[in-house]
Design a protein around this motif. Sequence first.
Motif, PDB file in Angstrom:
ATOM      1  N   GLY A 170       0.809  -1.207  -0.152  1.00  0.00           N
ATOM      2  CA  GLY A 170       0.101   0.207  -0.083  1.00  0.00           C
ATOM      3  C   GLY A 170       1.045   0.852   0.369  1.00  0.00           C
ATOM      4  N   GLY A 171       0.233   2.359   0.334  1.00  0.00           N
ATOM      5  CA  GLY A 171       1.165   4.063   0.035  1.00  0.00           C
ATOM      6  C   GLY A 171       1.922   3.368   1.199  1.00  0.00           C
ATOM      7  N   GLY A 172       2.112   3.397   1.993  1.00  0.00           N
ATOM      8  CA  GLY A 172       2.548   3.387   2.930  1.00  0.00           C
ATOM      9  C   GLY A 172       4.130   2.642   3.196  1.00  0.00           C
ATOM     10  N   VAL A 173       3.680   2.259   2.263  1.00  0.00           N
ATOM     11  CA  VAL A 173       5.193   1.723   1.314  1.00  0.00           C
ATOM     12  C   VAL A 173       6.054   2.633   0.981  1.00  0.00           C
ATOM     13  CG1 VAL A 173       6.415   0.495  -0.282  1.00  0.00           C
ATOM     14  CG2 VAL A 173       4.793  -0.733   0.789  1.00  0.00           C
ATOM     15  N   HIS A 174       5.500   3.860  -0.212  1.00  0.00           N
ATOM     16  CA  HIS A 174       6.188   4.874  -0.140  1.00  0.00           C
ATOM     17  C   HIS A 174       6.470   5.545   0.563  1.00  0.00           C
ATOM     18  CE1 HIS A 174       5.639   3.546  -4.130  1.00  0.00           C
ATOM     19  NE2 HIS A 174       4.625   3.619  -4.711  1.00  0.00           N
ATOM     20  N   HIS A 175       5.326   6.038   1.781  1.00  0.00           N
ATOM     21  CA  HIS A 175       5.611   7.198   2.564  1.00  0.00           C
ATOM     22  C   HIS A 175       6.573   7.186   3.836  1.00  0.00           C
ATOM     23  CE1 HIS A 175       1.540   8.699   1.727  1.00  0.00           C
ATOM     24  NE2 HIS A 175       1.342   7.948   2.211  1.00  0.00           N
ATOM     25  N   SER A 176       7.066   5.093   4.265  1.00  0.00           N
ATOM     26  CA  SER A 176       8.207   5.302   4.950  1.00  0.00           C
ATOM     27  C   SER A 176       9.550   5.471   3.679  1.00  0.00           C
ATOM     28  CB  SER A 176       8.056   3.531   4.734  1.00  0.00           C
ATOM     29  OG  SER A 176       9.228   3.010   6.053  1.00  0.00           O
ATOM     30  N   ARG A 177       9.456   4.972   2.049  1.00  0.00           N
ATOM     31  CA  ARG A 177      11.160   4.867   1.614  1.00  0.00           C
ATOM     32  C   ARG A 177      11.040   3.697   2.029  1.00  0.00           C
ATOM     33  NH1 ARG A 177      13.405   8.421  -1.379  1.00  0.00           N
ATOM     34  NH2 ARG A 177      14.274   6.317  -2.171  1.00  0.00           N
ATOM     35  N   ALA A 178      10.112   2.623   1.678  1.00  0.00           N
ATOM     36  CA  ALA A 178      10.481   1.410   1.682  1.00  0.00           C
ATOM     37  C   ALA A 178      10.652   0.129   1.061  1.00  0.00           C
ATOM     38  CB  ALA A 178       9.759   0.584   3.020  1.00  0.00           C
ATOM     39  N   GLU A 179      10.336   0.821  -0.677  1.00  0.00           N
ATOM     40  CA  GLU A 179      11.101   0.749  -1.452  1.00  0.00           C
ATOM     41  C   GLU A 179      11.362  -0.804  -1.780  1.00  0.00           C
ATOM     42  OE1 GLU A 179       8.163   3.996  -1.991  1.00  0.00           O
ATOM     43  OE2 GLU A 179      11.362   3.142  -1.878  1.00  0.00           O
ATOM     44  N   GLU A 180      12.939  -0.554  -1.364  1.00  0.00           N
ATOM     45  CA  GLU A 180      14.333  -1.319  -1.853  1.00  0.00           C
ATOM     46  C   GLU A 180      13.973  -2.586  -0.038  1.00  0.00           C
ATOM     47  OE1 GLU A 180      17.920   0.726  -0.868  1.00  0.00           O
ATOM     48  OE2 GLU A 180      17.896   1.938  -3.098  1.00  0.00           O
ATOM     49  N   ALA A 181      13.082  -2.132   0.374  1.00  0.00           N
ATOM     50  CA  ALA A 181      13.423  -2.712   1.687  1.00  0.00           C
ATOM     51  C   ALA A 181      12.558  -3.766   1.433  1.00  0.00           C
ATOM     52  CB  ALA A 181      13.020  -2.704   2.686  1.00  0.00           C
ATOM     53  N   LEU A 182      11.222  -3.215   0.440  1.00  0.00           N
ATOM     54  CA  LEU A 182       9.852  -5.173  -0.147  1.00  0.00           C
ATOM     55  C   LEU A 182      11.211  -5.154  -0.931  1.00  0.00           C
ATOM     56  CD1 LEU A 182       7.338  -5.312  -0.174  1.00  0.00           C
ATOM     57  CD2 LEU A 182       6.899  -3.515  -1.815  1.00  0.00           C
ATOM     58  N   ALA A 183      11.777  -5.047  -1.684  1.00  0.00           N
ATOM     59  CA  ALA A 183      12.248  -5.466  -2.810  1.00  0.00           C
ATOM     60  C   ALA A 183      13.062  -6.942  -2.533  1.00  0.00           C
ATOM     61  CB  ALA A 183      12.944  -4.577  -4.333  1.00  0.00           C
ATOM     62  N   GLU A 184      13.785  -6.785  -1.022  1.00  0.00           N
ATOM     63  CA  GLU A 184      14.657  -7.282  -0.587  1.00  0.00           C
ATOM     64  C   GLU A 184      14.289  -8.201  -0.076  1.00  0.00           C
ATOM     65  OE1 GLU A 184      18.083  -7.639   2.370  1.00  0.00           O
ATOM     66  OE2 GLU A 184      17.631  -6.254   2.623  1.00  0.00           O
ATOM     67  N   ARG A 192       9.645   0.730   6.442  1.00  0.00           N
ATOM     68  CA  ARG A 192      11.455   0.042   6.380  1.00  0.00           C
ATOM     69  C   ARG A 192      11.574  -0.755   7.252  1.00  0.00           C
ATOM     70  NH1 ARG A 192      15.536   4.142   4.517  1.00  0.00           N
ATOM     71  NH2 ARG A 192      14.396   4.803   2.606  1.00  0.00           N
ATOM     72  N   SER A 193      11.934  -0.519   8.307  1.00  0.00           N
ATOM     73  CA  SER A 193      11.706  -1.313   9.811  1.00  0.00           C
ATOM     74  C   SER A 193      11.578  -2.990   9.750  1.00  0.00           C
ATOM     75  CB  SER A 193      11.756  -0.532  11.426  1.00  0.00           C
ATOM     76  OG  SER A 193      12.193   0.883  11.026  1.00  0.00           O
ATOM     77  N   GLY A 194      10.312  -2.562   9.489  1.00  0.00           N
ATOM     78  CA  GLY A 194       9.494  -4.007   9.951  1.00  0.00           C
ATOM     79  C   GLY A 194      10.024  -4.718   8.836  1.00  0.00           C
ATOM     80  N   LEU A 195       9.770  -4.129   7.970  1.00  0.00           N
ATOM     81  CA  LEU A 195      10.621  -5.479   6.605  1.00  0.00           C
ATOM     82  C   LEU A 195      11.754  -6.007   6.165  1.00  0.00           C
ATOM     83  CD1 LEU A 195       8.317  -3.385   3.186  1.00  0.00           C
ATOM     84  CD2 LEU A 195       8.375  -6.198   4.173  1.00  0.00           C
ATOM     85  N   GLY A 196      12.889  -5.038   6.762  1.00  0.00           N
ATOM     86  CA  GLY A 196      14.355  -5.352   7.191  1.00  0.00           C
ATOM     87  C   GLY A 196      13.977  -6.369   8.015  1.00  0.00           C
ATOM     88  N   GLU A 197      13.188  -6.369   9.468  1.00  0.00           N
ATOM     89  CA  GLU A 197      13.945  -7.009  10.789  1.00  0.00           C
ATOM     90  C   GLU A 197      12.910  -8.470  10.180  1.00  0.00           C
ATOM     91  OE1 GLU A 197      12.587  -4.940  14.351  1.00  0.00           O
ATOM     92  OE2 GLU A 197      11.157  -4.708  13.739  1.00  0.00           O
TER      93      GLU A 197
END
Length: 630
Positions: A241-255, A351-356
């Motif tokens: 969702g939009g929270g991925v963009h708000h957090s700048r979590a795109e790279e974390a999601l890709a990983e 971003r933090s949650g996906l990394g963890e």
Amino acid sequence: MTAQTSTTRLTVAQALVRFLAAQYTERDGVRQRLIGATWGIFGHGNVAGLGQALVEYGDDMPFHQGRNEQSMVHAAVGYARQSNRLSTHAVTTSIGPGATNLVTGAALATVNHLPVLLLPGDIFATRVADPVLQQLEVPYAGDVSVNDTLRPVSRYFDRVTRPEALIPAALQAMRVLTDPVETGAVTLALPQDVQAEAYDWPDEFFAERTWVVRRPGADPTELAEAVRVIRAARRPLIVAGGGVHHSRAEEALAEFAETTGIPVASTQAGKGSLRYDHPQDVGGVGHTGTATADELARTADLVIGVGTRYTDFTTASNTLFAADGVRFLNLNIAPYDGHKLAGLPLVADARSGLGELTAALQTHGHRVTDAYVIEYSEDKERWEQRVDACYEAEEPDVRPTQPQVLGALDALADESDVIINAAGSLPGDLHKLWRARSRDQYHLEYGYSCMGYEIPAAIGVKLAAPERNVWALVGDGTYLMMPTEIVTAVQEGIAIKILLVQNHGYASIGGLSESVGGERFGTAYRYTSDDGTFTGAPLPVDLAANVASLGMRVLRAKTVRELREALAEARRADTPTCVYVETETADTVSGPPPAQAWWDVPVAETATRPSAVKARELYERHVSTRRRHL
């Protein structure tokens, strides 16, 4: 003895402008100004207060002159979204209609969790002149004004009735604007007499303040349970969702997706979280989604929502996630959204949650089966072939279909282009067909789906990213709602591009009306017929001439070939430019793949017209598949 505090004597409005100019945000070590500029339309509620203050401190606070109050909010929201919610604009208006015109924009900002500061003028706090021009008198409550209409659509509201009250109100306003959970529209109602009143302000009030935008990590217990359910899943699906963009979590999601092999579907707000050609990207999900993503959603045993609110378009009105025993794991910074659909919450920054999650699953070497990867990869390839077919124009010298219009722009765009849209038939086509090439290329405001958003939002985006090519994709229905900020773009030389699609009516609602038994009533822009319905010839409205009359350069395109040439010329332009193209009329729009999932729009339970009777029968069949996730 208490040390004397140094003070500066200023009006309330002057103090507010100086305060706002000294506010900053910081995230990941990057610091930027919180209030980048102020938009304004002046009247008797703010001209002597904030208007004078902006003249007094013009070097500290950039100013943009708007033409419509709602449009000014849209521009501020576009700027905020492009700035990852770390910077926004303020909007000042007079009292009365100037203030109430803010309501729609405020609702849009709050629905989408995007920060904007609203500074409407208000009636006299002293009530020495009562009622004043444009005042709504409320017999049962003397302290109510029309500004109170902003309360339900604001995340924070305060009325500053004394000068010293500005200090706590302004600080609270900044707190909410920079809170990733609470952010949205923030309103400080400013009585016009108070704005002009002088006060001895402590100089500390004007000191630079940096508001740190936090990235909270996951609770260890929630994280452990999240890892357990992911490892147990056979057919997991990520909904970004939009929270991925708000957090700048795109790279974390890709990983995370690459590590686990889990496919990623996206909401309207989340599209672009992965590039369209990323191996794990399966396109949009829900009513306007792709066949690939929606079939995966129907058979998923675990849905991992990342930064999504699960609107009815995403869940197909709770008919999409249909597998027996399907569970939801919701990674969201907002606990309210984390608990939706009876899901297992993982309350954390995306971003933090996906990394963890990635780190924890890597220790187990967890990955979905090769068969599952092959399945969704082959399905995605088949969908891409359908996109190619929609975009293809075998006859370049004929009028284009709407998908062919998008195909022409898609062939031209690269990572630097930003595509903005909000309402009409375009959002559905874009969600299914558009190939997002960068994290912020796809800018769809579909939380409030507000007609008129596109042009002012494009101005806001261009102000935030002047180096980008910014396109406002606008249908004729939306254009007629709010074209006024074209004048602002021309005045300030803001080189937005407008792609104006003329199909003579509300194409989206026309199609919806037909599907629910409404027979496209009142959705076409046509002359009235003898029976009183709007089914005559199309109206001779020349929207291109209207755009030109507002000062913008216009390129007309009648065929696919001319469209390609006009789009290329507009993209090279360094001045505001509009490409105007006429497609099929609203009652014959065709070309894109049909909806791949249902959307609940209630149909008349009793009717005599055959179209409504048939629509009700189909509606009842769909309703029977709806479920509550408990």
